[in-house]
Design a protein around this motif. Structure first.
Motif, short mmCIF file in Angstrom:
data_model
loop_
_atom_site.label_atom_id
_atom_site.label_comp_id
_atom_site.label_asym_id
_atom_site.label_seq_id
_atom_site.Cartn_x
_atom_site.Cartn_y
_atom_site.Cartn_z
N SER A 9 77.44 -18.96 -5.37
CA SER A 9 78.72 -19.18 -4.69
C SER A 9 79.04 -17.97 -3.82
CB SER A 9 79.85 -19.41 -5.70
OG SER A 9 79.96 -18.30 -6.59
N TRP A 11 82.00 -16.04 -0.93
CA TRP A 11 83.40 -15.96 -0.54
C TRP A 11 83.66 -14.70 0.26
CZ3 TRP A 11 81.36 -14.86 -5.29
CH2 TRP A 11 81.63 -13.60 -5.84
N ARG A 19 85.88 -20.14 -2.85
CA ARG A 19 84.43 -19.98 -2.91
C ARG A 19 83.74 -21.29 -2.54
NH1 ARG A 19 83.10 -15.89 -7.92
NH2 ARG A 19 84.96 -14.58 -7.71
N PRO A 21 79.65 -23.20 -2.36
CA PRO A 21 78.26 -23.08 -2.79
C PRO A 21 77.34 -22.91 -1.59
CG PRO A 21 78.92 -25.37 -2.85
CD PRO A 21 80.16 -24.58 -2.48
#
Length: 459
Positions: A9, A11, A19, A21
């Motif tokens: 993940s 971010w 977040r 994937p």
């Protein structure tokens, strides 16, 4: 290096709860791309601008923290994050093993392995072989560490010996030992990850000069100032170094499994001048002649291109190198030139003509004079073998350079391939001389590896 990937993940540090994937893919040549499902808002939520950049993206894959730096969207299928199903992000550098912020001075030293390093360090001298009635024997011993300091940075060459391995084939048994080398780069205080890129490139250039072939970075590992804490079986906590692997696009893709340059084809090794002496001298020279070295070594790392381009680039590198190490000195001192110019200008009554002449009277060496001066730097015996007639070489190079720069055609009866090879070889020799390598090393390099003006050496 084979292609690597990490699924997890991702971010933005400023939006840890948001977040998505995706997968980080590092190609064989080090290029990094983050392939996201959906997408992150990199500043282009209202438009489809692919050039918007963010300094840092954080990720986690298999409980391993990852930092991606200098990122921008290269492909996506929507005009904003809201209507995207995928987003591909170009990544300048991937740091696998830690989360760091932009320009965070978090790394206390780096470990780098480079092509041709083991041969240049002459690690083979630490291997002992024996034979007798009792059979064959071999002993691999690590070489002692060698260190030097430059501007507070410490550079340490180390060797590593692996245990002998026994592999069984259907026809035989094979025993193999391994000795490798690496360099530890330690700044006086923790620095950001990109602070190591300059010293690593400078060391690459040194090995490229020594080996005569492009020498790339194989691996770069950064050691974070904060260790990793682990609980022991008895409840105590012990700490281990937090090592972070650095990946990114490289100017030359290393091929560590390819056959190395033969020892006798090296221009010089640490036997000619020890590591602790040559590295400080090289860094000083490389930094003083940065522009010339960027052109010269850039051509070594570049893919094959037309001879005309290589020749023009070598001429540019040669002129820049002379200006860097010898400046604009001429046979006429500045005071004498000023007096002579004044006499010439006073003899011209017309003011407009006087201004025209004044603008063109300069006391700087010509290109041809710079080339002749360059050829005077290495050992005379080596130059005589490489360029028997310096005056002729300098004149032909000047004509070819001027024609290429102004018309795109060298317009010379000389073989420009041989001219380019000889010029490149002479620049290598000049760099060796400026490093303080002895005349015997320069002459050996000419006889074994460099190519004289006029083509291939006759046996």
């Amino acid at each position: 290096m084979t292609e690597k990937s990490w699924r997890g993940s991702w971010w933005l540090p400023s939006a840890a709860d948001d977040r998505v994937p995706g997968q980080l893919v590092v190609a064989e040549d080090g290029r990094c791309e983050l392939q996201l499902i959906g997408g992150l808002d990199l500043g282009d939520s209202a438009t489809n601008r692919l050039s918007d950049r963010v300094p840092v993206i954080w990720g986690e894959a298999g409980n391993q923290p990852i930092t991606l730096t200098n990122c921008f969207t290269s492909r996506r299928d929507g005009f904003s994050r809201r209507d995207s199903t995928y987003q591909d992000v170009h990544v300048h550098e991937a740091l696998v093993g830690a989360h760091v912020s932009e320009h965070q001075e978090a790394f206390k030293y780096a470990i780098v392995t480079l092509e041709h390093l083991a041969s240049w360090l002459t690690l083979h001298t630490s291997v002992e072989r024996g034979s007798g009635e009792q059979g064959e024997s071999a002993l691999n011993r690590p070489s002692p560490d060698v260190s030097c300091s430059v501007d507070g940075w410490t550079f340490t060459a180390r060797s590593q010996v692996q245990p002998f391995r026994l592999s069984a084939e259907r026809s035989r048994l094979a025993v193999e030992g391994e000795v490798s080398g690496y360099i530890v780069i330690r700044p006086p205080a923790p620095v950001a990850a990109d602070a190591f890129h300059g010293p690593v490139l400078e060391l690459m250039d040194l090995l490229t000069l020594a080996s005569g072939e492009a020498s790339g970075r194989i691996e770069l590992t950064l050691v974070h100032e904060e260790p990793i804490s682990h609980p022991d079986s008895d409840g105590t906590i012990f700490e281990v170094e937090r090592r972070v692997d650095s990946y990114g696009a490289r100017i030359h893709t290393a091929r560590p499994k390819d056959h190395a340059v033969d020892d006798w084809n090296f221009l010089f090794t640490c036997t000619d001048k020890s590591f602790d002496k040559v590295v400080p001298d090289w860094l000083a020279l490389r930094r003083r002649a940065a522009s010339a070295c960027n052109v010269f070594f850039g051509m070594r790392y570049a893919r094959p291109i037309f001879t005309e381009v290589r020749l023009l680039m070598m001429a540019i590198a040669a002129e820049a190198l002379h200006q860097s190490i010898r400046g604009d000195e001429t046979e006429l001192p500045a005071a004498a030139f000023a007096e002579l110019r004044e006499q010439v200008l006073n003899a011209i009554p017309d003011a407009s003509k006087r201004e025209w002449v004044k603008a063109r009277l300069r006391n700087v060496p010509s290109f041809r004079e710079r080339m002749i001066s360059l050829a005077s730097i290495p050992a005379p015996g080596a130059v005589a073998e490489l360029v028997p007639d310096v005056q002729r070489w300098a004149r032909i190079l000047r004509i070819a350079r001027d024609n290429l720069a102004h018309t795109g055609n060298e317009q010379t009866q000389e073989n420009i391939f041989h001219l380019e090879r000889a010029t490149s070889s002479l620049l290598s020799l000049v760099l060796m001389a400026e490093l303080g390598l002895p005349a015997e090393a320069q002459e050996r390099a000419v006889k074994r590896a460099l190519r004289p003006f006029g083509g291939a050496r006759q046996g």
